[in-house]
Design a protein around this motif. Structure first.
Motif, PDB file in Angstrom:
ATOM      1  N   LYS A   1      33.696  44.290  51.293  1.00 37.34           N
ATOM      2  CA  LYS A   1      33.146  43.173  52.083  1.00 37.34           C
ATOM      3  C   LYS A   1      31.673  42.985  51.797  1.00 37.34           C
ATOM      4  O   LYS A   1      31.184  41.860  51.710  1.00 37.34           O
ATOM      5  CB  LYS A   1      33.373  43.419  53.582  1.00 37.34           C
ATOM      6  CG  LYS A   1      34.788  43.092  54.006  1.00 37.34           C
ATOM      7  CD  LYS A   1      34.903  42.926  55.505  1.00 37.34           C
ATOM      8  CE  LYS A   1      34.660  44.231  56.234  1.00 37.34           C
ATOM      9  NZ  LYS A   1      34.960  44.131  57.664  1.00 37.34           N
TER      10      LYS A   1
ATOM     11  N   VAL B   1      27.687  38.623  46.845  1.00 38.60           N
ATOM     12  CA  VAL B   1      27.989  37.594  45.845  1.00 38.60           C
ATOM     13  C   VAL B   1      27.877  36.212  46.466  1.00 38.60           C
ATOM     14  O   VAL B   1      27.301  35.296  45.883  1.00 38.60           O
ATOM     15  CB  VAL B   1      29.395  37.812  45.242  1.00 38.60           C
ATOM     16  CG1 VAL B   1      29.815  36.617  44.385  1.00 38.60           C
ATOM     17  CG2 VAL B   1      29.425  39.089  44.421  1.00 38.60           C
ATOM     18  N   GLN B   2      28.418  36.077  47.691  1.00 43.84           N
ATOM     19  CA  GLN B   2      28.370  34.778  48.360  1.00 43.84           C
ATOM     20  C   GLN B   2      26.943  34.386  48.699  1.00 43.84           C
ATOM     21  O   GLN B   2      26.577  33.220  48.603  1.00 43.84           O
ATOM     22  CB  GLN B   2      29.228  34.797  49.626  1.00 43.84           C
ATOM     23  CG  GLN B   2      30.707  34.714  49.285  1.00 43.84           C
ATOM     24  CD  GLN B   2      31.595  34.869  50.500  1.00 43.84           C
ATOM     25  OE1 GLN B   2      31.143  35.323  51.555  1.00 43.84           O
ATOM     26  NE2 GLN B   2      32.853  34.505  50.355  1.00 43.84           N
ATOM     27  N   SER B   3      26.128  35.361  49.093  1.00 40.23           N
ATOM     28  CA  SER B   3      24.764  35.043  49.494  1.00 40.23           C
ATOM     29  C   SER B   3      23.905  34.665  48.295  1.00 40.23           C
ATOM     30  O   SER B   3      22.903  33.988  48.434  1.00 40.23           O
ATOM     31  CB  SER B   3      24.136  36.220  50.233  1.00 40.23           C
ATOM     32  OG  SER B   3      23.883  37.279  49.339  1.00 40.23           O
ATOM     33  N   THR B   4      24.290  35.094  47.123  1.00 32.72           N
ATOM     34  CA  THR B   4      23.493  34.786  45.940  1.00 32.72           C
ATOM     35  C   THR B   4      24.056  33.605  45.151  1.00 32.72           C
ATOM     36  O   THR B   4      23.371  33.049  44.314  1.00 32.72           O
ATOM     37  CB  THR B   4      23.415  36.000  44.985  1.00 32.72           C
ATOM     38  OG1 THR B   4      24.745  36.404  44.670  1.00 32.72           O
ATOM     39  CG2 THR B   4      22.655  37.139  45.612  1.00 32.72           C
ATOM     40  N   SER B   5      25.290  33.217  45.454  1.00 28.55           N
ATOM     41  CA  SER B   5      25.935  32.189  44.631  1.00 28.55           C
ATOM     42  C   SER B   5      25.283  30.816  44.777  1.00 28.55           C
ATOM     43  O   SER B   5      25.350  30.006  43.873  1.00 28.55           O
ATOM     44  CB  SER B   5      27.422  32.099  44.943  1.00 28.55           C
ATOM     45  OG  SER B   5      27.600  31.671  46.267  1.00 28.55           O
ATOM     46  N   HIS B   6      24.653  30.557  45.917  1.00 28.84           N
ATOM     47  CA  HIS B   6      24.013  29.260  46.086  1.00 28.84           C
ATOM     48  C   HIS B   6      22.514  29.334  45.828  1.00 28.84           C
ATOM     49  O   HIS B   6      21.775  28.395  46.040  1.00 28.84           O
ATOM     50  CB  HIS B   6      24.312  28.670  47.466  1.00 28.84           C
ATOM     51  CG  HIS B   6      24.028  29.599  48.592  1.00 28.84           C
ATOM     52  ND1 HIS B   6      22.781  29.775  49.107  1.00 28.84           N
ATOM     53  CD2 HIS B   6      24.847  30.443  49.290  1.00 28.84           C
ATOM     54  CE1 HIS B   6      22.839  30.685  50.080  1.00 28.84           C
ATOM     55  NE2 HIS B   6      24.061  31.103  50.206  1.00 28.84           N
TER      56      HIS B   6
ATOM     57  N   ASP C   1      40.735  37.604  49.384  1.00 29.32           N
ATOM     58  CA  ASP C   1      41.049  36.358  48.673  1.00 29.32           C
ATOM     59  C   ASP C   1      41.639  35.331  49.633  1.00 29.32           C
ATOM     60  O   ASP C   1      41.977  34.231  49.236  1.00 29.32           O
ATOM     61  CB  ASP C   1      42.070  36.614  47.556  1.00 29.32           C
ATOM     62  CG  ASP C   1      41.454  37.370  46.395  1.00 29.32           C
ATOM     63  OD1 ASP C   1      40.223  37.399  46.297  1.00 29.32           O
ATOM     64  OD2 ASP C   1      42.217  37.935  45.593  1.00 29.32           O
ATOM     65  N   GLU C   2      41.782  35.727  50.887  1.00 33.43           N
ATOM     66  CA  GLU C   2      42.422  34.892  51.918  1.00 33.43           C
ATOM     67  C   GLU C   2      43.815  34.483  51.468  1.00 33.43           C
ATOM     68  O   GLU C   2      44.242  33.352  51.633  1.00 33.43           O
ATOM     69  CB  GLU C   2      41.549  33.674  52.226  1.00 33.43           C
ATOM     70  CG  GLU C   2      40.252  34.102  52.885  1.00 33.43           C
ATOM     71  CD  GLU C   2      39.321  32.933  53.184  1.00 33.43           C
ATOM     72  OE1 GLU C   2      39.705  31.784  52.897  1.00 33.43           O
ATOM     73  OE2 GLU C   2      38.238  33.178  53.720  1.00 33.43           O
TER      74      GLU C   2
ATOM     75  N   THR D   1      30.116  43.726  49.044  1.00 36.63           N
ATOM     76  CA  THR D   1      30.004  43.146  47.709  1.00 36.63           C
ATOM     77  C   THR D   1      30.269  41.646  47.757  1.00 36.63           C
ATOM     78  O   THR D   1      29.521  40.855  47.185  1.00 36.63           O
ATOM     79  CB  THR D   1      31.006  43.821  46.751  1.00 36.63           C
ATOM     80  OG1 THR D   1      30.802  45.229  46.817  1.00 36.63           O
ATOM     81  CG2 THR D   1      30.813  43.337  45.331  1.00 36.63           C
ATOM     82  N   ILE D   2      31.312  41.266  48.466  1.00 33.37           N
ATOM     83  CA  ILE D   2      31.659  39.845  48.597  1.00 33.37           C
ATOM     84  C   ILE D   2      30.511  39.091  49.266  1.00 33.37           C
ATOM     85  O   ILE D   2      30.111  38.024  48.818  1.00 33.37           O
ATOM     86  CB  ILE D   2      32.938  39.664  49.445  1.00 33.37           C
ATOM     87  CG1 ILE D   2      34.096  40.449  48.837  1.00 33.37           C
ATOM     88  CG2 ILE D   2      33.266  38.181  49.613  1.00 33.37           C
ATOM     89  CD1 ILE D   2      34.875  39.738  47.781  1.00 33.37           C
ATOM     90  N   ALA D   3      29.982  39.670  50.346  1.00 28.55           N
ATOM     91  CA  ALA D   3      28.894  39.024  51.081  1.00 28.55           C
ATOM     92  C   ALA D   3      27.687  38.844  50.176  1.00 28.55           C
ATOM     93  O   ALA D   3      27.019  37.809  50.200  1.00 28.55           O
ATOM     94  CB  ALA D   3      28.522  39.845  52.301  1.00 28.55           C
TER      95      ALA D   3
END
Ligand SMILES: [Zn+2]
Length: 82
Positions: free
Chosen positions: A45, A51-56, A16-17, A47-49
């Motif tokens: 990590k 989610v981030q790669s699909t969010s846009h 979450d930084e 999972t986060i990657a």
């Protein structure tokens, strides 16, 4: 898994930084000695990657509908009214 939830919490803070330098240091040191936590962290990590790669990327048309269908009823109303 014998590790305390402390390090799991640190991992979430890190991702979450929202982690202090001191905690980050402690987490890094722990990860070097604990395979179980290292693996858990790697999966977080990944999972986060993902989610981030699909969010846009535009979600499939029925994606939102599927999500809404899985929500509890009281939340469903709010989501639909956009
Ligand atoms: Zn551990």
């Amino acid at each position: 898994m014998s590790c305390s939830e402390k390090y799991i919490a640190f991992m979430h803070d890190y991702l979450d930084e929202d982690i202090t330098e001191k905690k980050e240091q402690e987490l890094r040191e722990h990860l070097q000695t604990c395979a179980a936590c290292k693996q858990h962290f790697d999966e977080l990590k990944k999972t986060i990657a993902f989610v981030q790669s699909t969010s846009h990327v535009k979600a499939p048309v029925d994606f939102t509908a599927n999500v809404i269908a899985n929500l509890p009823k009281e939340k469903r109303k709010v989501e639909i009214s956009r």
